[in-house]
Structures are given as C-alpha cells and as structure tokens.
Design a protein around this motif. Structure first.
Motif, PDB file in Angstrom:
ATOM      1  N   LYS A  56      -3.180  -4.143  -4.129  1.00 25.65           N
ATOM      2  CA  LYS A  56      -3.290  -4.628  -2.747  1.00 25.65           C
ATOM      3  C   LYS A  56      -4.750  -4.730  -2.318  1.00 25.65           C
ATOM      4  CE  LYS A  56       0.915  -5.356  -1.767  1.00 25.65           C
ATOM      5  NZ  LYS A  56       1.323  -6.748  -1.617  1.00 25.65           N
ATOM      6  N   CYS A  57      -5.578  -3.777  -2.726  1.00 21.81           N
ATOM      7  CA  CYS A  57      -7.002  -3.829  -2.391  1.00 21.81           C
ATOM      8  C   CYS A  57      -7.667  -5.034  -3.044  1.00 21.81           C
ATOM      9  CB  CYS A  57      -7.698  -2.543  -2.831  1.00 21.81           C
ATOM     10  SG  CYS A  57      -7.316  -1.126  -1.798  1.00 21.81           S
ATOM     11  N   GLU A 117      -0.366   4.563  -6.349  1.00 23.90           N
ATOM     12  CA  GLU A 117      -1.804   4.382  -6.520  1.00 23.90           C
ATOM     13  C   GLU A 117      -2.117   3.038  -7.177  1.00 23.90           C
ATOM     14  OE1 GLU A 117      -2.894   7.977  -8.550  1.00 23.90           O
ATOM     15  OE2 GLU A 117      -2.976   9.120  -6.681  1.00 23.90           O
ATOM     16  N   LEU A 139      -0.294   7.891   3.024  1.00 18.32           N
ATOM     17  CA  LEU A 139      -0.795   6.551   3.362  1.00 18.32           C
ATOM     18  C   LEU A 139      -1.210   6.432   4.828  1.00 18.32           C
ATOM     19  CD1 LEU A 139       1.784   4.273   1.501  1.00 18.32           C
ATOM     20  CD2 LEU A 139      -0.528   4.915   0.766  1.00 18.32           C
ATOM     21  N   TRP A 197      -0.190   0.358  -7.019  1.00 20.44           N
ATOM     22  CA  TRP A 197       0.167  -0.644  -6.012  1.00 20.44           C
ATOM     23  C   TRP A 197      -0.971  -0.807  -5.012  1.00 20.44           C
ATOM     24  CZ3 TRP A 197       1.451   0.370  -0.719  1.00 20.44           C
ATOM     25  CH2 TRP A 197       2.031  -0.701  -0.047  1.00 20.44           C
ATOM     26  N   LEU A 198      -1.565   0.317  -4.602  1.00 24.44           N
ATOM     27  CA  LEU A 198      -2.685   0.264  -3.665  1.00 24.44           C
ATOM     28  C   LEU A 198      -3.883  -0.471  -4.265  1.00 24.44           C
ATOM     29  CD1 LEU A 198      -2.690   3.821  -2.073  1.00 24.44           C
ATOM     30  CD2 LEU A 198      -2.294   1.651  -0.903  1.00 24.44           C
TER      31      LEU A 198
END
Length: 64
Positions: free
Chosen positions: A56-57, A50, A16, A52-53
């Motif tokens: 968030k995006c 992945e 990250l 979670w990302l």
C-alpha cells in the motif's frame, strides 16, 4: 507460526490506529489479508499485514 503471530480485530485496530468498523469493512470487501477460522472469528497474520502495508505504501508513492 504460533498464535502470537496472529492478531484479533482489537489488536489490529490498535496496531494500525484504525477504527474496528473500518477493519470490518475491509474484511467484508476482501481488501485486507485475513483468515476466517469460524463463521464469526477472524484473525490477521502480522506478517501478511506488514507485507500488505508495504504494498500500500508503494502504491501510494507511485501515485504522487
């Protein structure tokens, strides 16, 4: 899932590009998906991180 599907703090920090201290805080606040496998041992699922990302995006994009 095999052991290679899980990351340590060091591995996730590199993945990250985020300081380990920030990761410790996110785990403490339960704001990042993690698995506690002992009193002082935490692992992170690559798949969960992945996902979670991606969430968030999307949240960031919606706030623009």
């Amino acid at each position: 899932m095999s052991l290679s599907d899980y990351m340590t703090y060091d591995q996730l920090s590199e993945f990250l590009q985020m300081p380990k201290g920030t990761l410790y805080a996110l785990v403490h606040q339960k704001r990042i998906p993690h698995i506690r496998i002992g009193p002082r041992t935490v692992r992170f699922s690559k798949q969960a991180i992945e996902e979670w990302l991606e969430v968030k995006c999307r949240e960031t994009a919606q706030n623009w």
